[in-house]
Design an enzyme around this catalytic site. Structure first.
Site, PDB file in Angstrom:
ATOM      1  N   HIS A  71      -7.320  -5.297  -0.938  1.00 53.01           N
ATOM      2  CA  HIS A  71      -6.200  -4.478  -0.692  1.00 53.01           C
ATOM      3  C   HIS A  71      -5.365  -5.317   0.155  1.00 53.01           C
ATOM      4  CE1 HIS A  71      -4.162  -0.864  -0.604  1.00 53.01           C
ATOM      5  NE2 HIS A  71      -3.887  -0.801   0.513  1.00 53.01           N
TER       6      HIS A  71
ATOM      7  N   SER B 115       0.670  -1.168   0.007  1.00 55.14           N
ATOM      8  CA  SER B 115       0.117  -0.101  -0.031  1.00 55.14           C
ATOM      9  C   SER B 115       0.769   1.305   0.067  1.00 55.14           C
ATOM     10  CB  SER B 115      -0.898   0.042   1.209  1.00 55.14           C
ATOM     11  OG  SER B 115      -1.688   0.911   1.294  1.00 55.14           O
TER      12      SER B 115
ATOM     13  N   ASP C 236       3.978  24.621   0.200  1.00 56.90           N
ATOM     14  CA  ASP C 236       5.457  24.322  -0.004  1.00 56.90           C
ATOM     15  C   ASP C 236       5.797  22.829  -0.024  1.00 56.90           C
ATOM     16  OD1 ASP C 236       7.870  25.130  -0.832  1.00 56.90           O
ATOM     17  OD2 ASP C 236       8.557  25.695   1.308  1.00 56.90           O
TER      18      ASP C 236
END
Length: 435
Positions: free
Chosen positions: A410, A151, A357
């Site tokens: 998953h 993952s 940023d």
């Protein structure tokens, strides 16, 4: 900064010999001598009967973000498969497990919300890769290793291939090929329809739970249901029980929670309330919630700005008053920071959501020219990592071969033979690079 290992302990559990090591690393790898440091923990596992052999290395990159490495109980599951040929390094990523944690108190000591957000930008994949490289060079003398990324660990793998591919012999990725340029909103716009589809499967499998959910919503909406820890239970928190829908037993876990929701006299049971609290709590992994959307942020994406909530707000089917009630997925929403364990983190989370940023996590040119062989399992029905984005990434990154399957959810690494399949595929193409 000293590069020495600060502690080392060896012991054996059934079938597995373990070595626990701690090291000091800079908080900010771009300014390693500014005096700010973290403790990093790495546990080496080797088959007990092979502990004196010279075996190749495999570093495990845990999912998350904010997830600690596997705590082994024996040579079973995917770890047992790996131990047949590797010494496995189980790295507690910075901020997790026995590495220096990101506690609410420690974060408050950093300063105001802006300072806390700046601090948290040092817990992303680029810092984790530099930590891993420090372990490889310090503990293992710079010897190349292979990586296994589950993952979010697959996201880290792509950053590794961008920043330090010279450290890798081969990479294995399970459900973790990230979209290289996708923003958090792009990701959630793709995965939200999958959440809707998983809800439909749940309702079809357990149609008699629909009435339980309706009664539950009506009762919770009154606003006076209190969980054992003191939080008032809300309908959005009930909806968050769908986080496990992308795992193999996820539907069953929710069904059995609902099965004991009401006592014969019509009151919500203490068992149900305790299970809801446990399933939706972030007490043991607050970092997961706090930095969740930032794993998608790069210089071109702008602020994450609570992307999952914006996508949710655009879909009235997910309204707390909708019938049928739709459960949400692994997304993180602002309401979660009303929970007692996350409340102290809210200022940092709000500042992080507005942060602009960001450094880039992926070097697209370097990835296109990648020479490290990569075998990746892409789960076709994955609710957490969009298969379409994963296949776009596989097409862009050099030397990647993708195995697309709907056999697994998953959690295929834990539930199936996924690692054995990937290792066999790597062997068939000639194995890891050497030299």
């Amino acid at each position: 900064m000293s590069s020495s290992v600060t502690s080392s302990v060896e012991y054996t559990i059934p079938g597995v010999h373990l070595t626990d090591r701690t090291l000091q690393v800079p908080l900010d790898w771009s300014r390693p001598d500014d005096g700010r440091s973290l403790t990093l923990f790495a546990r080496e596992a080797v088959a007990a009967h092979r502990q004196h052999e010279d075996l190749p290395l495999l570093v495990f990159l845990q999912g998350g973000p904010g997830g600690k490495a596997l705590r082994p109980t024996g040579a079973d599951g995917w770890l047992g498969t790996a131990l047949e040929r590797f010494r496995v390094v189980l790295l507690d990523q910075r901020g997790t497990g026995r590495s220096t944690p990101v506690s609410a108190r420690a974060l408050t000591d950093v300063g105001d919300a802006q300072a806390q957000a700046e601090h948290l930008t040092r817990y992303r994949a680029d810092s984790i890769v530099r930590d891993a490289e420090h372990v490889r060079k310090t503990v293992y003398g710079g010897r190349r290793w292979s990586s296994l990324g589950q993952s979010f660990g697959g996201f880290i793998t792509l950053t590794y291939l961008s920043l330090a591919p010279e450290g890798l012999e081969a990479s294995y990725v399970t459900g973790g090929l990230a979209g290289l340029t996708a923003s958090a909103r792009d990701v959630y716009e793709r995965t939200q329809p999958r959440v809707v589809a998983k809800n439909a499967v749940f309702r079809e499998r357990y149609p008699h739970d629909a009435e339980v959910v309706r009664r539950l919503v009506e009762r919770v909406a009154a606003g006076d249901v209190v969980l054992p820890g003191g939080d008032v239970l809300t309908v959005p928190r009930v909806q968050a029980l769908g986080m496990g829908f992308g795992m193999k037993p996820g539907f069953e876990r929710l069904h059995w929670i609902l099965d004991e929701a009401f006592s014969p006299d019509g009151e919500l049971t203490e068992t149900f309330l305790a299970e809801v609290e446990a399933e939706t709590s972030f007490r043991t992994n607050p970092l997961y919630a706090v930095v969740h959307e930032s794993i998608y942020a790069q210089s071109g994406t702008g602020p994450t700005a609570w992307a999952a909530q914006r996508v949710l707000d655009a879909d009235p089917a997910f309204s707390p008053g909708a019938d049928p009630l739709l459960f949400t997925g692994e997304m993180i929403y602002p309401h979660m920071f009303d929970q007692a364990e996350l409340r102290p983190y809210r200022p940092a989370a709000e500042a992080l959501a507005a942060w602009e940023d960001w450094d880039d996590l992926y070097d697209l040119d370097r990835l296109a020219a990648n020479e490290v062989p990569v075998e990746a399992a892409v789960y076709f029905d994955d609710m957490y990592v969009d298969a379409g984005l994963s296949l776009e990434t596989a097409a862009h990154v050099g030397n990647v071969q993708a195995w697309v399957t709907n056999e697994h959810e998953h959690d295929g690494l834990r539930q199936g033979d996924v690692l054995a399949r990937l290792l066999r595929r790597m062997d068939e193409r000639g194995g890891p690079r050497r030299g």
